[in-house]
Design a protein around this motif. Sequence first.
Motif, PDB file in Angstrom:
ATOM      1  N   PHE A 389      -0.002  -9.303   1.730  1.00 47.48           N
ATOM      2  CA  PHE A 389       0.270  -8.978   3.030  1.00 47.48           C
ATOM      3  C   PHE A 389       0.093 -10.154   4.055  1.00 47.48           C
ATOM      4  O   PHE A 389       1.189 -10.190   4.970  1.00 47.48           O
ATOM      5  N   ILE A 390      -0.793 -10.892   4.047  1.00 50.13           N
ATOM      6  CA  ILE A 390      -0.859 -11.969   4.837  1.00 50.13           C
ATOM      7  C   ILE A 390      -0.006 -13.043   4.820  1.00 50.13           C
ATOM      8  O   ILE A 390       0.681 -13.510   5.428  1.00 50.13           O
ATOM      9  N   ILE A 394       2.917 -14.391   7.140  1.00 49.10           N
ATOM     10  CA  ILE A 394       2.956 -15.848   7.761  1.00 49.10           C
ATOM     11  C   ILE A 394       4.443 -16.035   7.569  1.00 49.10           C
ATOM     12  O   ILE A 394       4.890 -16.933   8.005  1.00 49.10           O
ATOM     13  N   GLY A 395       5.142 -15.520   6.484  1.00 53.49           N
ATOM     14  CA  GLY A 395       6.318 -16.009   6.155  1.00 53.49           C
ATOM     15  C   GLY A 395       7.453 -15.611   7.416  1.00 53.49           C
ATOM     16  O   GLY A 395       8.694 -16.301   7.168  1.00 53.49           O
ATOM     17  N   ILE A 447      -1.161 -14.955  -1.698  1.00 49.12           N
ATOM     18  CA  ILE A 447      -0.710 -15.353  -0.445  1.00 49.12           C
ATOM     19  C   ILE A 447       0.511 -16.292  -0.405  1.00 49.12           C
ATOM     20  O   ILE A 447       1.518 -16.130   0.290  1.00 49.12           O
ATOM     21  N   THR A 448       0.628 -16.908  -1.631  1.00 44.43           N
ATOM     22  CA  THR A 448       1.638 -18.085  -1.730  1.00 44.43           C
ATOM     23  C   THR A 448       2.943 -17.130  -2.182  1.00 44.43           C
ATOM     24  O   THR A 448       4.107 -17.205  -1.925  1.00 44.43           O
ATOM     25  N   ASN A 449       2.767 -16.088  -3.057  1.00 39.68           N
ATOM     26  CA  ASN A 449       3.772 -15.258  -3.385  1.00 39.68           C
ATOM     27  C   ASN A 449       4.476 -14.539  -2.335  1.00 39.68           C
ATOM     28  O   ASN A 449       5.640 -14.500  -2.062  1.00 39.68           O
ATOM     29  N   GLY A 450       3.628 -14.003  -1.243  1.00 39.30           N
ATOM     30  CA  GLY A 450       4.147 -13.298  -0.053  1.00 39.30           C
ATOM     31  C   GLY A 450       4.814 -14.277   0.857  1.00 39.30           C
ATOM     32  O   GLY A 450       5.945 -14.047   1.248  1.00 39.30           O
ATOM     33  N   PHE A 451       4.372 -15.405   1.132  1.00 38.83           N
ATOM     34  CA  PHE A 451       4.802 -16.304   2.076  1.00 38.83           C
ATOM     35  C   PHE A 451       6.195 -16.960   1.254  1.00 38.83           C
ATOM     36  O   PHE A 451       7.273 -16.817   2.118  1.00 38.83           O
ATOM     37  N   ILE A 452       6.280 -17.177   0.234  1.00 33.78           N
ATOM     38  CA  ILE A 452       7.577 -17.616  -0.492  1.00 33.78           C
ATOM     39  C   ILE A 452       8.435 -16.603  -0.424  1.00 33.78           C
ATOM     40  O   ILE A 452       9.651 -16.799  -0.294  1.00 33.78           O
ATOM     41  N   THR A 453       8.147 -15.371  -0.851  1.00 38.12           N
ATOM     42  CA  THR A 453       9.230 -14.340  -0.763  1.00 38.12           C
ATOM     43  C   THR A 453       9.759 -14.126   0.427  1.00 38.12           C
ATOM     44  O   THR A 453      11.078 -14.187   0.527  1.00 38.12           O
ATOM     45  N   THR A 454       8.981 -13.965   1.563  1.00 38.12           N
ATOM     46  CA  THR A 454       9.509 -13.735   2.899  1.00 38.12           C
ATOM     47  C   THR A 454      10.325 -15.002   3.343  1.00 38.12           C
ATOM     48  O   THR A 454      11.471 -14.693   3.969  1.00 38.12           O
TER      49      THR A 454
END
Length: 503
Positions: A389-390, A394-395, A447-454
């Motif tokens: 989520f975070i 951030i993304g 957190i890296t998964n969410g950021f990279i995806t977005t």
Amino acid sequence: MIQQNASLNMQPDQHNYSPPLSSVLNLKENEEDKRQNLNDISIKQDSQLNSFLSAQNAEETQKKIDDISKQIDQMYEVLPPVTNFFKFCFMMFGILAFAGWNAVITAFDYFSVRYPKETIPDVTFYFPFGVMVGDLLSGVTFVAQAKYFSVKSRFMYTVTVEVIVIISLCIVAMCYNNINGFWISMVLLFIDGWADNVKTNTFVVIAGSVHPQLNNLFWTYTAFSGLIMNALRFIVLGIFGDDLDSNANYGTLLYFIACAIIFIIAIICFAIFIKSNYYKTSLQIDALKQQKIQLEKELYFIKNQTEQISSTIQHKGISKMFWAAINYLKEFIFITKHTGFLSLYLFISFFETFLLFPGVCVFRKPEFKFLEFAWAAQVMMTAFNLGDFIGKYIGYIKQLHRLYWIYGLVILRISFVPIFILMALNEGSSILQNDYFIMCMIFLFSITNGFITTSLTHLSPRKITDPYIRDKVNFFSNFTMTLGIDLGIVLAIFLSNALPNYS
């Protein structure tokens, strides 16, 4: 007389004479070449005529595009404002988009105990596979379903199916915690994957037709869905405990009923929203946008008509299958030219995530020391959902959209593979078995998964103004993400067979 006979003998026999075979073949080849050249000349002459006509068509098409743009601007002027209720609706839609699967995965602590992996295939690896198969089948048939069922119908029947499935999963686990119950659950998860895909795609269609503010709320709260399921699971564990007695079973059933209530709230929001003037006006605007996109695609083809004709001349005679393969390669090069290797890195990122989560990094840890298994598993799952989520939030920060930084993160995430595998093998230093260390690793992993995806999904089409190219890029990005998820889930099953089981 002799001379006359000699002269007659020296003359060739006109009736029996036949030219050499090579000469015949050369004549035929020359005739075919002439015929081919005439055809090519005819095509080129037609192309010159078509180029004149295409210029007129381009002007007419551009005029239509401009007229539709004016209509869209006028429709926006009469579009009702975005209310807080609409915002709440799209928050609920985002939560509901993945609520079915999140409800199941959050209860893996329960299912993994009801179906012991010592005697039954590990549910933390096989349950995602059942959902994946249903999801793939639904994705293949979604266009046909969209043709025969309205948005309202698709939403209602898929949500109803999901409510029945998630409650049935719990009842089956309570009554048939054996291999038969496992396979019944796999069938139910297949149905859930099919329904979940249709429902999610329906939400995506709706979110894409409304104001970007509502669209962003929808996508943000898809990540919030897992956290809500974690909260519900914590409440149930706190009240009923995690022992395998009747209280724990009924507590889990109550957990799934609470999830079903969220579905019902979303259904009510959906029923109210689709009757609103805002939605009806948004549909009209979206229809105009789709019409505009179609005209812009036609304009793109008109402008590139000469290249298409010359391509037809050059590749005439090449087998269709071979030419189709060349076309696919050209499509890949074409998309890569506009986006670089964004789609490839999206594939790698999703592959990394679903190879390790949740089976390896959570449920193959040999032992939890800081909490009991059910509580510890929920803490780890919450760490992942919170980080995701975070990361997605951030993304959205454009200042962080630097390709070298994002690509570097994707490559660095590969280091999580040996970390979690060594943890599952109960090897390496004591730090690798430390509960808090693993929790931090899961948080960083998510957190890296969410950021990279977005980040990558926003970067792909951002600089592309041509709608035809943008549609191709979006389709290819979605395809690579799905491929990464599916391949990660499949290989995770093979990985589970190589890892030891801990009772």
